[in-house]
Design an enzyme around this catalytic site. Structure first.
Site, mmCIF file in Angstrom:
data_model
loop_
_atom_site.group_PDB
_atom_site.id
_atom_site.type_symbol
_atom_site.label_atom_id
_atom_site.label_comp_id
_atom_site.label_asym_id
_atom_site.label_seq_id
_atom_site.Cartn_x
_atom_site.Cartn_y
_atom_site.Cartn_z
ATOM 1 N N GLY A 96 -0.747 4.763 -0.809
ATOM 2 C CA GLY A 96 -1.867 5.269 -0.025
ATOM 3 C C GLY A 96 -1.447 6.378 0.936
ATOM 4 N N HIS B 17 -12.950 9.941 4.748
ATOM 5 C CA HIS B 17 -13.081 10.248 6.176
ATOM 6 C C HIS B 17 -13.465 11.717 6.353
ATOM 7 C CE1 HIS B 17 -10.458 6.599 6.507
ATOM 8 N NE2 HIS B 17 -11.363 6.341 7.424
ATOM 9 N N THR C 123 -8.226 1.872 15.545
ATOM 10 C CA THR C 123 -8.807 1.921 16.896
ATOM 11 C C THR C 123 -10.293 1.537 16.897
ATOM 12 O OG1 THR C 123 -9.172 4.290 16.622
ATOM 13 C CG2 THR C 123 -7.202 3.631 17.837
ATOM 14 N N GLY D 243 0.821 -1.219 0.000
ATOM 15 C CA GLY D 243 0.000 0.000 0.000
ATOM 16 C C GLY D 243 0.847 1.258 0.000
ATOM 17 N N LEU E 127 -0.967 -2.858 10.286
ATOM 18 C CA LEU E 127 -1.736 -1.682 10.694
ATOM 19 C C LEU E 127 -3.213 -2.035 10.856
ATOM 20 C CD1 LEU E 127 0.906 -0.377 9.520
ATOM 21 C CD2 LEU E 127 -0.503 1.578 8.939
ATOM 22 N N TYR F 163 -15.286 -4.193 9.123
ATOM 23 C CA TYR F 163 -13.886 -3.735 9.018
ATOM 24 C C TYR F 163 -13.149 -4.028 10.319
ATOM 25 C CZ TYR F 163 -10.316 0.095 8.706
ATOM 26 O OH TYR F 163 -9.174 0.863 8.698
ATOM 27 N N TRP G 3 -22.265 15.730 8.354
ATOM 28 C CA TRP G 3 -23.025 14.541 8.762
ATOM 29 C C TRP G 3 -23.132 14.398 10.269
ATOM 30 C CZ3 TRP G 3 -20.100 10.461 5.276
ATOM 31 C CH2 TRP G 3 -20.346 10.764 3.929
ATOM 32 N N PRO H 226 -3.764 2.559 14.702
ATOM 33 C CA PRO H 226 -3.848 4.014 14.567
ATOM 34 C C PRO H 226 -5.238 4.572 14.820
ATOM 35 C CG PRO H 226 -3.299 2.956 12.449
ATOM 36 C CD PRO H 226 -3.587 1.875 13.426
HETATM 37 N N1 LIG Z 1 -6.971 6.598 7.058
HETATM 38 C C1 LIG Z 1 -7.273 6.439 8.331
HETATM 39 O O1 LIG Z 1 -7.855 7.341 8.969
HETATM 40 C C2 LIG Z 1 -6.906 5.173 9.040
HETATM 41 C C3 LIG Z 1 -6.254 4.126 8.412
HETATM 42 N N2 LIG Z 1 -5.944 2.992 9.133
HETATM 43 C C4 LIG Z 1 -5.248 1.854 8.508
HETATM 44 O O2 LIG Z 1 -4.018 2.307 7.976
HETATM 45 C C5 LIG Z 1 -3.700 1.539 6.800
HETATM 46 C C6 LIG Z 1 -3.453 2.477 5.638
HETATM 47 O O3 LIG Z 1 -4.650 3.206 5.375
HETATM 48 P P1 LIG Z 1 -4.686 4.450 4.376
HETATM 49 O O4 LIG Z 1 -3.312 4.761 3.949
HETATM 50 O O5 LIG Z 1 -5.545 5.461 4.987
HETATM 51 O O6 LIG Z 1 -5.486 3.832 3.161
HETATM 52 P P2 LIG Z 1 -5.420 4.234 1.612
HETATM 53 O O7 LIG Z 1 -6.747 3.851 1.043
HETATM 54 O O8 LIG Z 1 -4.956 5.626 1.449
HETATM 55 O O9 LIG Z 1 -4.304 3.263 1.053
HETATM 56 C C7 LIG Z 1 -4.487 1.876 1.024
HETATM 57 C C8 LIG Z 1 -3.581 1.300 -0.026
HETATM 58 O O10 LIG Z 1 -3.844 -0.101 -0.142
HETATM 59 C C9 LIG Z 1 -3.942 -0.429 -1.523
HETATM 60 N N3 LIG Z 1 -4.816 -1.587 -1.716
HETATM 61 C C10 LIG Z 1 -6.118 -1.706 -1.335
HETATM 62 N N4 LIG Z 1 -6.590 -2.896 -1.731
HETATM 63 C C11 LIG Z 1 -5.579 -3.532 -2.378
HETATM 64 C C12 LIG Z 1 -5.467 -4.782 -3.014
HETATM 65 N N5 LIG Z 1 -6.496 -5.646 -3.072
HETATM 66 N N6 LIG Z 1 -4.279 -5.099 -3.591
HETATM 67 C C13 LIG Z 1 -3.251 -4.225 -3.555
HETATM 68 N N7 LIG Z 1 -3.289 -3.030 -2.965
HETATM 69 C C14 LIG Z 1 -4.457 -2.686 -2.382
HETATM 70 C C15 LIG Z 1 -4.520 0.812 -2.163
HETATM 71 O O11 LIG Z 1 -4.270 0.831 -3.537
HETATM 72 P P3 LIG Z 1 -5.400 1.468 -4.517
HETATM 73 O O12 LIG Z 1 -5.684 2.828 -3.968
HETATM 74 O O13 LIG Z 1 -4.745 1.451 -5.850
HETATM 75 O O14 LIG Z 1 -6.573 0.547 -4.397
HETATM 76 C C16 LIG Z 1 -3.766 1.911 -1.405
HETATM 77 O O15 LIG Z 1 -2.512 2.150 -1.970
HETATM 78 C C17 LIG Z 1 -4.860 0.587 6.589
HETATM 79 O O16 LIG Z 1 -4.573 -0.649 7.176
HETATM 80 C C18 LIG Z 1 -5.998 1.241 7.348
HETATM 81 O O17 LIG Z 1 -6.942 0.302 7.761
HETATM 82 C C19 LIG Z 1 -6.255 2.874 10.453
HETATM 83 C C20 LIG Z 1 -6.896 3.877 11.113
HETATM 84 C C21 LIG Z 1 -7.268 5.093 10.468
HETATM 85 C C1 LIG Z 2 -10.708 5.885 10.830
HETATM 86 C C2 LIG Z 2 -12.066 5.394 11.137
HETATM 87 O O1 LIG Z 2 -12.967 5.901 10.166
HETATM 88 C C3 LIG Z 2 -14.318 5.455 10.226
HETATM 89 O O2 LIG Z 2 -14.908 5.806 11.433
HETATM 90 P P1 LIG Z 2 -15.328 7.275 11.785
HETATM 91 O O3 LIG Z 2 -14.327 7.899 12.663
HETATM 92 O O4 LIG Z 2 -16.717 7.240 12.310
HETATM 93 O O5 LIG Z 2 -15.301 7.935 10.333
HETATM 94 P P2 LIG Z 2 -15.437 9.309 9.596
HETATM 95 O O6 LIG Z 2 -14.130 9.969 9.527
HETATM 96 O O7 LIG Z 2 -16.090 9.002 8.294
HETATM 97 O O8 LIG Z 2 -16.474 10.157 10.465
HETATM 98 C C4 LIG Z 2 -16.181 10.730 11.696
HETATM 99 C C5 LIG Z 2 -17.346 11.550 12.194
HETATM 100 O O9 LIG Z 2 -17.459 12.702 11.358
HETATM 101 C C6 LIG Z 2 -18.817 12.889 10.983
HETATM 102 N N1 LIG Z 2 -18.883 13.665 9.720
HETATM 103 C C7 LIG Z 2 -19.406 14.922 9.600
HETATM 104 N N2 LIG Z 2 -19.369 15.319 8.334
HETATM 105 C C8 LIG Z 2 -18.762 14.310 7.637
HETATM 106 C C9 LIG Z 2 -18.451 14.181 6.256
HETATM 107 O O10 LIG Z 2 -18.705 15.049 5.428
HETATM 108 N N3 LIG Z 2 -17.823 13.020 5.904
HETATM 109 C C10 LIG Z 2 -17.524 12.035 6.813
HETATM 110 N N4 LIG Z 2 -16.866 10.915 6.386
HETATM 111 N N5 LIG Z 2 -17.856 12.144 8.136
HETATM 112 C C11 LIG Z 2 -18.457 13.264 8.524
HETATM 113 C C12 LIG Z 2 -19.362 11.488 10.911
HETATM 114 O O11 LIG Z 2 -20.775 11.471 10.959
HETATM 115 C C13 LIG Z 2 -18.701 10.862 12.151
HETATM 116 O O12 LIG Z 2 -19.431 11.211 13.300
HETATM 117 C C14 LIG Z 2 -14.375 3.993 10.095
HETATM 118 O O13 LIG Z 2 -13.943 3.660 8.855
HETATM 119 C C15 LIG Z 2 -13.522 3.317 11.133
HETATM 120 O O14 LIG Z 2 -13.454 1.982 10.849
HETATM 121 C C16 LIG Z 2 -12.151 3.901 11.235
HETATM 122 O O15 LIG Z 2 -11.166 3.239 11.495
#
Ligand SMILES: NC(=O)C1=CN([C@@H]2O[C@H](COP(=O)(O)OP(=O)(O)OC[C@H]3O[C@@H](n4cnc5c(N)ncnc54)[C@H](OP(=O)(O)O)[C@@H]3O)[C@@H](O)[C@H]2O)C=CC1
Ligand SMILES: C[C@H]1O[C@H](OP(=O)(O)OP(=O)(O)OC[C@H]2O[C@@H](n3cnc4c(=O)[nH]c(N)nc43)[C@H](O)[C@@H]2O)[C@@H](O)[C@@H](O)C1=O
Length: 369
Positions: free
Chosen positions: A15, A181, A110, A12, A107, A138, A248, A165
């Site tokens: 990402g 998000h 929470t 990844g 990774l 998830y 939202w 994280p």
């Molecule tokens: N973002 C957040 O707020 C949080 C993220 N995490 C965790 O951190 C880690 C990284 O997340 P984040 O960087 O945000 O995610 P991103 O969506 O930004 O990146 C995920 C990466 O995984 C790749 N990927 C997904 N599916 C496949 C597949 N089937 N084969 C190969 N590559 C794949 C995607 O490629 P492509 O885009 O080309 O599909 C992308 O490069 C994850 O484990 C996530 O669960 C945990 C808590 C919060």
């Molecule tokens: C990282 C985390 O991310 C997810 O959990 P989450 O924290 O609930 O996600 P969120 O970032 O989408 O929302 C946070 C809060 O924000 C509010 N909210 C307001 N306005 C918008 C809005 O415009 N977009 C979004 N997405 N949310 C909004 C929304 O209603 C909520 O109350 C899961 O994937 C979980 O599995 C995970 O790991």
């Protein structure tokens, strides 16, 4: 210490987090990477992942590939979130064991903790009561990943670490208005709201055309643009001549946000300094069952406060409206970061500075590329 020429596989690497980890490792002098894009290697494909490991023989693995999304994406694509995440992590963790990987960092998130977990959430809150329903599939995949690492460590003596994280944001984030998000979604929505308020149609066309929620042609008439914006909750209210941006839920949930480059630094710090084998003498004790590590700031902010910080940063003076028909999700999920801090790591970027960095990145790299 890890030899800087060791071969490291970052799953990844394009990402949000993976790209920050690659940058962090390069800055620290690592130079030997095995990297594949999603197009080159589908991590849900067992045979392809086995071939990749046999061919590349990575020494260290960072598992940052996953199916990721915000609250509505998690709640809507429930089957995809559980299936793809379990497949990806099963394939990578098992192949890391078969190919004698020296250390793997998995990774999680929470959201593995119960909806009613004690706050701040310590690592041993895991599996103490039911999960938040919007992201249960998830979360269950992520819990399976933790348990897989733990089980391989206990049975096979592997060195697989799990880190959890909090909500992350930063460069290369996903700005999709439905699937992303909250923080990137708010930046984009409120920026679109300000552009509408200022009558800056070129900026709006550019935004919608570059990363379309629906394709809007460069010369699209204003009515067409307004219809698209309206669909995503950004509207012009002729009765009081003002712009309204829909957000939202109730705005009352609390969230903790960590800058992705801090997250990357914590990941590399843990890869360099922590070993599961340090805990060998306590196998089957409570401690060995909760060896995952929370990654966060230990600070929280309400969604409403976050919205107002972004509103100020963007300079939007229109209305924000919270649509309570959209889900709130869990009301609070603050991490206890004492384990992380005791390992010698603390975050650097506070949310106010992070919002500025994020908005600058959005304008520089998203709108102008
Ligand atoms: N973002 C957040 O707020 C949080 C993220 N995490 C965790 O951190 C880690 C990284 O997340 P984040 O960087 O945000 O995610 P991103 O969506 O930004 O990146 C995920 C990466 O995984 C790749 N990927 C997904 N599916 C496949 C597949 N089937 N084969 C190969 N590559 C794949 C995607 O490629 P492509 O885009 O080309 O599909 C992308 O490069 C994850 O484990 C996530 O669960 C945990 C808590 C919060
Ligand atoms: C990282 C985390 O991310 C997810 O959990 P989450 O924290 O609930 O996600 P969120 O970032 O989408 O929302 C946070 C809060 O924000 C509010 N909210 C307001 N306005 C918008 C809005 O415009 N977009 C979004 N997405 N949310 C909004 C929304 O209603 C909520 O109350 C899961 O994937 C979980 O599995 C995970 O790991």
């Amino acid at each position: 210490m890890i030899d800087k020429s060791s071969k490291i596989y970052i799953a990844g690497h394009r990402g949000l987090v993976g790209s920050a980890i690659l940058k962090n490792l390069k800055n620290k002098g690592y130079s030997n990477f095995a990297l594949r894009t999603h197009g080159e290697l589908d991590l849900t494909n067992q045979t392809a992942v086995a071939d990749f490991f046999n061919q590349e023989k990575p020494e260290y693995v960072i598992l940052a590939a996953a199916k990721v999304g915000g609250i509505v994406a998690n709640n809507t694509y429930r089957a995809d979130f559980i299936y793809e995440n379990m497949m990806i992590q099963n394939n990578i963790i098992h192949q890391s064991y078969l190919n004698n990987v020296k250390k793997l960092v998995f990774l999680g998130s929470t959201c593995i903790y119960p909806k009613e977990a004690h706050q701040p959430m310590r690592e041993d809150e895991l599996l103490t009561s039911p999960l938040e329903y919007t992201n249960e599939p998830y979360a269950i995949a992520k819990i399976a990943g933790i348990k897989m690492c733990e089980s391989y460590n206990i049975q096979y003596g592997t060195n697989f670490l799990s880190i959890m994280p909090t909500n992350l944001y930063g460069p290369n984030d996903n700005f999709d208005l439905e699937k992303s998000h909250v923080l990137p979604a708010m930046i984009r929505k409120i920026h679109l709201g300000k552009s509408l308020q200022d009558g800056n149609w070129d900026t709006i066309r550019q935004d919608l055309n570059l990363r379309p929620i629906e394709k809007v042609a460069g010369n699209a008439p204003k009515e067409e643009i307004l219809a698209v914006l309206n669909k995503y909750g950004i509207s012009f209210k002729s009765e009081n001549n003002s712009v309204q941006v829909e957000l939202w839920g109730t705005g009352t949930p609390l969230r903790e946000f960590l800058w992705s480059e801090d997250m990357a630094d914590a990941t590399v710090h843990i890869m360099e300094t922590v070993n599961f084998s340090d805990l060998k003498n306590v196998i089957n004790s409570k401690e060995v069952r909760n060896t995952h590590i929370n990654i966060g700031t230990g600070k929280e902010i309400s969604i409403k406060e976050l919205a107002f910080l972004i509103k100020d940063k963007v300079g939007y003076s229109g209305e924000l409206w919270f649509n309570t028909e959209k889900p709130d999700g869990t009301l609070r999920k603050l991490t206890d970061v004492s384990k992380l801090n005791s390992l010698g790591w603390k975050h650097q970027i506070e949310i106010e500075d992070g919002i500025s960095l994020m908005y600058d990145w959005y304008k520089t790299y998203k709108l102008n590329n």
